[in-house]
Scaffold this motif. Structure first.
Motif, PDB file in Angstrom:
ATOM      1  N   PRO A 299       0.838  -1.199   0.000  1.00  0.00           N
ATOM      2  CA  PRO A 299       0.000   0.000   0.000  1.00  0.00           C
ATOM      3  C   PRO A 299       0.877   1.253   0.000  1.00  0.00           C
ATOM      4  O   PRO A 299       1.924   1.274   0.657  1.00  0.00           O
ATOM      5  N   ASN A 300       0.436   2.237  -0.730  1.00  0.00           N
ATOM      6  CA  ASN A 300       1.148   3.528  -0.786  1.00  0.00           C
ATOM      7  C   ASN A 300       2.597   3.423  -1.259  1.00  0.00           C
ATOM      8  O   ASN A 300       3.466   4.151  -0.779  1.00  0.00           O
ATOM      9  N   LEU A 301       2.875   2.519  -2.169  1.00  0.00           N
ATOM     10  CA  LEU A 301       4.277   2.423  -2.624  1.00  0.00           C
ATOM     11  C   LEU A 301       4.604   3.587  -3.567  1.00  0.00           C
ATOM     12  O   LEU A 301       3.723   4.091  -4.279  1.00  0.00           O
ATOM     13  N   THR A 302       5.865   4.011  -3.519  1.00  0.00           N
ATOM     14  CA  THR A 302       6.278   5.134  -4.373  1.00  0.00           C
ATOM     15  C   THR A 302       6.519   4.622  -5.794  1.00  0.00           C
ATOM     16  O   THR A 302       6.573   3.412  -6.029  1.00  0.00           O
ATOM     17  N   MET A 303       6.715   5.559  -6.704  1.00  0.00           N
ATOM     18  CA  MET A 303       6.949   5.174  -8.100  1.00  0.00           C
ATOM     19  C   MET A 303       8.318   4.479  -8.245  1.00  0.00           C
ATOM     20  O   MET A 303       8.457   3.549  -9.023  1.00  0.00           O
ATOM     21  N   THR A 304       9.289   4.955  -7.450  1.00  0.00           N
ATOM     22  CA  THR A 304      10.597   4.279  -7.482  1.00  0.00           C
ATOM     23  C   THR A 304      10.426   2.832  -7.026  1.00  0.00           C
ATOM     24  O   THR A 304      10.932   1.902  -7.654  1.00  0.00           O
ATOM     25  N   ASP A 305       9.640   2.640  -5.940  1.00  0.00           N
ATOM     26  CA  ASP A 305       9.419   1.273  -5.445  1.00  0.00           C
ATOM     27  C   ASP A 305       8.597   0.441  -6.433  1.00  0.00           C
ATOM     28  O   ASP A 305       8.711  -0.788  -6.451  1.00  0.00           O
ATOM     29  N   THR A 306       7.771   1.117  -7.204  1.00  0.00           N
ATOM     30  CA  THR A 306       7.009   0.387  -8.230  1.00  0.00           C
ATOM     31  C   THR A 306       7.979  -0.301  -9.182  1.00  0.00           C
ATOM     32  O   THR A 306       7.793  -1.457  -9.558  1.00  0.00           O
ATOM     33  N   LEU A 307       9.053   0.438  -9.555  1.00  0.00           N
ATOM     34  CA  LEU A 307      10.062  -0.175 -10.432  1.00  0.00           C
ATOM     35  C   LEU A 307      10.907  -1.197  -9.671  1.00  0.00           C
ATOM     36  O   LEU A 307      11.186  -2.276 -10.182  1.00  0.00           O
ATOM     37  N   VAL A 308      11.289  -0.840  -8.440  1.00  0.00           N
ATOM     38  CA  VAL A 308      12.135  -1.750  -7.652  1.00  0.00           C
ATOM     39  C   VAL A 308      11.425  -3.098  -7.455  1.00  0.00           C
ATOM     40  O   VAL A 308      12.009  -4.161  -7.616  1.00  0.00           O
TER      41      VAL A 308
ATOM     42  N   VAL B 114      12.669  12.070 -27.327  1.00  0.00           N
ATOM     43  CA  VAL B 114      11.453  11.409 -26.833  1.00  0.00           C
ATOM     44  C   VAL B 114      11.068  11.955 -25.463  1.00  0.00           C
ATOM     45  O   VAL B 114       9.901  12.229 -25.197  1.00  0.00           O
ATOM     46  N   VAL B 115      12.062  12.079 -24.596  1.00  0.00           N
ATOM     47  CA  VAL B 115      11.808  12.647 -23.261  1.00  0.00           C
ATOM     48  C   VAL B 115      12.868  13.708 -22.968  1.00  0.00           C
ATOM     49  O   VAL B 115      13.909  13.751 -23.643  1.00  0.00           O
ATOM     50  N   SER B 116      12.578  14.535 -21.958  1.00  0.00           N
ATOM     51  CA  SER B 116      13.541  15.598 -21.633  1.00  0.00           C
ATOM     52  C   SER B 116      14.767  15.003 -20.942  1.00  0.00           C
ATOM     53  O   SER B 116      14.722  13.878 -20.429  1.00  0.00           O
ATOM     54  N   GLU B 117      15.821  15.814 -20.900  1.00  0.00           N
ATOM     55  CA  GLU B 117      17.057  15.363 -20.263  1.00  0.00           C
ATOM     56  C   GLU B 117      16.813  15.058 -18.782  1.00  0.00           C
ATOM     57  O   GLU B 117      17.324  14.081 -18.243  1.00  0.00           O
ATOM     58  N   GLU B 118      15.980  15.904 -18.160  1.00  0.00           N
ATOM     59  CA  GLU B 118      15.706  15.745 -16.733  1.00  0.00           C
ATOM     60  C   GLU B 118      14.952  14.438 -16.479  1.00  0.00           C
ATOM     61  O   GLU B 118      15.267  13.693 -15.543  1.00  0.00           O
ATOM     62  N   THR B 119      13.969  14.161 -17.350  1.00  0.00           N
ATOM     63  CA  THR B 119      13.213  12.905 -17.196  1.00  0.00           C
ATOM     64  C   THR B 119      14.151  11.711 -17.332  1.00  0.00           C
ATOM     65  O   THR B 119      14.095  10.763 -16.532  1.00  0.00           O
ATOM     66  N   ALA B 120      15.020  11.764 -18.354  1.00  0.00           N
ATOM     67  CA  ALA B 120      15.952  10.647 -18.586  1.00  0.00           C
ATOM     68  C   ALA B 120      16.823  10.427 -17.358  1.00  0.00           C
ATOM     69  O   ALA B 120      17.037   9.287 -16.930  1.00  0.00           O
ATOM     70  N   ARG B 121      17.298  11.547 -16.783  1.00  0.00           N
ATOM     71  CA  ARG B 121      18.163  11.450 -15.600  1.00  0.00           C
ATOM     72  C   ARG B 121      17.391  10.862 -14.414  1.00  0.00           C
ATOM     73  O   ARG B 121      17.887  10.008 -13.692  1.00  0.00           O
ATOM     74  N   THR B 122      16.142  11.318 -14.245  1.00  0.00           N
ATOM     75  CA  THR B 122      15.328  10.836 -13.116  1.00  0.00           C
ATOM     76  C   THR B 122      15.080   9.333 -13.217  1.00  0.00           C
ATOM     77  O   THR B 122      15.235   8.593 -12.244  1.00  0.00           O
ATOM     78  N   VAL B 123      14.681   8.874 -14.419  1.00  0.00           N
ATOM     79  CA  VAL B 123      14.403   7.432 -14.582  1.00  0.00           C
ATOM     80  C   VAL B 123      15.689   6.624 -14.389  1.00  0.00           C
ATOM     81  O   VAL B 123      15.663   5.545 -13.788  1.00  0.00           O
ATOM     82  N   SER B 124      16.806   7.168 -14.866  1.00  0.00           N
ATOM     83  CA  SER B 124      18.086   6.465 -14.696  1.00  0.00           C
ATOM     84  C   SER B 124      18.381   6.261 -13.220  1.00  0.00           C
ATOM     85  O   SER B 124      18.847   5.194 -12.808  1.00  0.00           O
ATOM     86  N   GLU B 125      18.115   7.305 -12.401  1.00  0.00           N
ATOM     87  CA  GLU B 125      18.327   7.199 -10.944  1.00  0.00           C
ATOM     88  C   GLU B 125      17.401   6.151 -10.347  1.00  0.00           C
ATOM     89  O   GLU B 125      17.809   5.354  -9.492  1.00  0.00           O
ATOM     90  N   MET B 126      16.135   6.141 -10.800  1.00  0.00           N
ATOM     91  CA  MET B 126      15.182   5.145 -10.289  1.00  0.00           C
ATOM     92  C   MET B 126      15.676   3.732 -10.625  1.00  0.00           C
ATOM     93  O   MET B 126      15.537   2.805  -9.833  1.00  0.00           O
ATOM     94  N   MET B 127      16.278   3.601 -11.802  1.00  0.00           N
ATOM     95  CA  MET B 127      16.772   2.279 -12.229  1.00  0.00           C
ATOM     96  C   MET B 127      18.038   1.861 -11.473  1.00  0.00           C
ATOM     97  O   MET B 127      18.357   0.680 -11.401  1.00  0.00           O
ATOM     98  N   VAL B 128      18.753   2.836 -10.916  1.00  0.00           N
ATOM     99  CA  VAL B 128      19.896   2.486 -10.061  1.00  0.00           C
ATOM    100  C   VAL B 128      19.361   1.779  -8.814  1.00  0.00           C
ATOM    101  O   VAL B 128      19.915   0.777  -8.353  1.00  0.00           O
ATOM    102  N   HIS B 129      18.237   2.291  -8.288  1.00  0.00           N
ATOM    103  CA  HIS B 129      17.605   1.647  -7.123  1.00  0.00           C
ATOM    104  C   HIS B 129      17.192   0.222  -7.473  1.00  0.00           C
ATOM    105  O   HIS B 129      17.315  -0.678  -6.651  1.00  0.00           O
ATOM    106  N   VAL B 130      16.683   0.039  -8.698  1.00  0.00           N
ATOM    107  CA  VAL B 130      16.275  -1.314  -9.116  1.00  0.00           C
ATOM    108  C   VAL B 130      17.479  -2.247  -9.039  1.00  0.00           C
ATOM    109  O   VAL B 130      17.405  -3.347  -8.496  1.00  0.00           O
TER     110      VAL B 130
END
Lengths: 593, 90
Positions: free
Chosen positions: A363-372, A482-498
């Motif tokens: 319940p209430n998982l974050t988007m980063t945790d959704t990927l993790v 396709v996506v902004s530089e900031e978005t790409a950087r953010t998703v890359s960080e989320m994938m480091v958590h994965v």
């Protein structure tokens, strides 16, 4: 008959003769003019064709991947044969049968006895074939074997059989054996027997590699002897160009060996591994299993000729999730900290329940945790926030449903369904990579946008084409953003958590210790669609990722087909992925972060 | 007069042609020998290049290394610097 009648008759006769001559001349000059001219030229000139040398295919460091070597055509002048035909066939087959490769299914256990049996039957079959050729009726010359190696030629020559002779002919040489077989393709013959490249680079760059044969025309006398001071026309041959690829020989070798280990350890039916520079799109290594031996291609099943990394389509499953997540981030519909308030249990969508892969809910998982956690319910939440129109538009923008632009033949693109053909459940499952067919290189291209700051790279294999006098550097255009530089950087960080925190991912005992390196990655396990429904057993297990996250230089993708021991991407493709990453770190001497 | 002049010219040219042809036959013999040598060297060069490619093959070398007992290390040890390796003494 009076004089006038006689004269008229004479006129008529002359007229008929004249008309006959004219019509004959018309026939010779106009109707069969071309063939008569050719016949005349054939009587007056020798025309010799000088074959052009086929261009080489080199690794990025200019070491040959495909080269040429001298071989020989063995032929017979039947009228000069003195031994019996069966004797000759037996003697030749005793030498030539060793050229027939022993082809077995990958991983098959073959005993020495079975091998001996195969060799014996190959020899017998070849002997029959040769005897049949030697007994051809009304033939004067017969070709007995193409591409006879030098050693076999020497052995045959030492037999001193009358009526046998050789003429040199070039053949392809593969110093690294079957390495990168589905990338290079092979050289076969076209309808008239001239060499022609098929599949891979040989097929795609056939015109550049073939060059242009030269022609020499020498005038000859009535007895067919060349006239020393006669006219001579010469059109010089143009040798084929050399392709300098982006492939690195060492990276290709360890990518292939790591993939082979993964396929064997997990008893998979095959697999694909790709290493690409996500900025330039240069493919550094591209391995496939099962593969074939280019030098002996006719002995293998033709379905192995195509590169499965671009020709085979599959549902990607969870490795699709970071792409959907980046779309929602780019549209500012979510942030990495956004919490899913609908993820406490299975979700009911369009008459179906959507579960997580392990039936655990957060319940209430974050988007980063959704990927993790690779949470499917979390992804349906992201899909709802993004909206289906946006989702499908991003899927297209990431390059699905279109060719990647790679310089190889046989790419299958996987058509995307029309928007109106998506049911509610399809809209939900698309967010976690089901209901969409992709090829492996399309996935790599899509992830290049997350790695390089937002734009699609164009995957390619050839860096430049070298002719005798110049080196033409090919330009591979940067794709659309396709996506902004900031978005790409953010998703890359989320994938480091994965990569670092995932509870089920990447068994620590089977992957090398790489904690000092920041790596962005995601694994996926997808069911296999077959005849309108999913197979009960068998998955497509994959992992995709790039590193160093702060300035990605290498994008690595691994896919195993139907691993039998364990179905999960993280368990099976994971160790292969990290082994390749480890070897890249070692080979390029990359320091931790 | 003209006719005899033409005859002499024709005879002279014929002699010149024979001399030139003779000279070029000799040169072409030399060329043929040189050509043969070039072809033999080119063939040898090709053969050596072929042998070199076989010896240089990374796949073959890797198999050879494996047979000789070399193996790949699964994990690398990364040494983290604790302090300066060398320091300036003042």
């Amino acid at each position: 008959m009076n004089f006038t009648t006689k004269t008229r008759l004479l006129y008529v006769i002359f007229g008929i003769v004249f008309a006959a001559i004219i019509s004959r001349l018309f026939y010779w000059q106009v109707i069969s003019g071309e063939s008569m001219a050719a016949q005349a030229e054939d009587q007056h000139f020798y025309t010799l064709e000088v074959p052009a040398k086929r261009g080489e295919i080199l690794f990025s460091n200019q070491i040959p991947l495909v080269s040429n070597k001298n071989a020989f055509l063995l032929y017979s002048n039947l009228s000069k044969i003195k031994n019996t035909k069966s004797e000759i066939a037996e003697a030749l087959s005793g030498i030539l049968y060793t050229q027939i490769p022993f082809v077995a299914t990958s991983g098959a256990q073959v005993t020495e006895e079975e091998k001996d049996k195969f060799l014996k039957s190959s020899k017998e079959e070849l002997e029959k074939k040769l005897e049949k050729r030697l007994n051809l009726k009304n033939a004067i010359w017969v070709n007995l074997a193409h591409f006879v190696p030098r050693l076999s030629k020497e052995k045959i020559s030492s037999l001193k059989i009358n009526g046998l002779d050789f003429t040199p002919e070039d053949t392809r040489d593969y110093p690294e054996g079957s390495m990168a077989a589905q990338l290079t393709g092979f050289v076969g013959a076209n309808r008239i027997g001239d060499p022609k490249g098929y599949f891979g680079l040989e097929g795609n760059y056939d015109r550049e590699l073939s060059g242009k044969p030269g022609v020499v025309k020498i005038e000859k006398d009535a007895f067919g002897r060349p006239i020393a001071i006669g006219s001579e026309e010469r059109q010089e041959k143009i040798d084929g160009s050399t392709l300098i690829t982006t492939l690195d020989r060492s990276v290709q070798l360890f990518t292939e060996s790591n993939l082979a280990k993964g396929v064997s350890d997990w008893k998979a039916t095959g697999g694909t591994a790709i290493v690409m520079d996500p900025i330039s799109g240069a493919i550094i290594a591209f391995a496939n299993l099962p593969k074939y031996d280019q030098a002996n291609f006719p002995y293998y099943e033709s379905k192995l000729y195509k590169n499965p990394g671009i020709a085979d389509l599959y549902e990607p499953g969870s490795i699709f999730k970071p792409l959907v997540m980046s779309a929602a981030l780019n549209e500012a519909k979510i942030t990495p900290e956004t919490r899913c308030d609908k993820c406490a249990g299975p979700r009911f969508v369009g008459g179906y329940y959507i579960h997580t892969f392990n039936n655990q809910y957060h319940p209430n998982l974050t988007m980063t945790d959704t990927l993790v956690n690779s949470d499917n319910t979390g992804m349906t939440f992201v899909g709802e926030k993004l909206g289906f129109d946006n989702l499908i538009s991003y899927v297209r923008s990431f390059g699905f449903g279109e060719k990647t632009g790679v310089d190889m033949e046989e790419e299958a693109i996987g058509e995307l369904r029309k928007k109106e053909n998506f049911y509610e459940i399809d809209k939900a499952t698309l967010t976690f990579g089901q209901g969409v067919l992709v090829n492996a290189l399309q996935m790599v291209r899509a992830f290049s946008a997350l790695a390089n700051g937002g734009y699609l790279a164009t995957p390619h294999l050839v860096e430049s084409i070298k002719t005798d006098d110049k080196n033409i550097k090919l330009s591979w255009p940067k794709g659309k953003r396709v996506v902004s530089e900031e978005t790409a950087r953010t998703v890359s960080e989320m994938m480091v958590h994965v990569c670092n925190e995932s509870p089920t991912h990447f068994p620590k005992d089977r992957v090398p210790f790489l904690a000092q390196y920041r790596i962005s990655c995601k694994s996926g396990t997808a069911q296999i669609a077959f005849q309108g429904k999913y197979k009960e057993k068998g998955t497509t297990a994959s992992v995709i990722g790039y590193f160093p996250t702060d300035k990605p230089k290498y994008l690595v993708y691994v896919k195993l087909n139907e691993p039998e021991v364990r179905p999960w991407g993280s368990d099976t493709a994971g160790p292969v992925f990290f082994a390749i990453v480890r070897d890249l770190i070692n080979y390029y001497g990359i320091s931790p972060n | 007069m003209i006719i005899s002049g033409v005859v002499i010219l024709v005879m002279f040219l014929s002699v010149v042609r024979v001399i030139i042809a003779n000279a070029s036959v000799e040169a072409s013999e030399k060329l043929k020998v040189l050509d043969k040598k070039i072809n033999a060297l080119a063939a040898e060069n090709e053969l050596r290049a072929e042998k070199l490619r076989v010896k240089e093959s990374l796949s073959a070398l890797s198999l050879k290394a494996e047979k000789s007992g070399f193996f790949k290390v699964g994990n690398y040890v990364i040494a983290e610097p604790k302090g300066p390796v060398a320091a300036v003494i003042k």
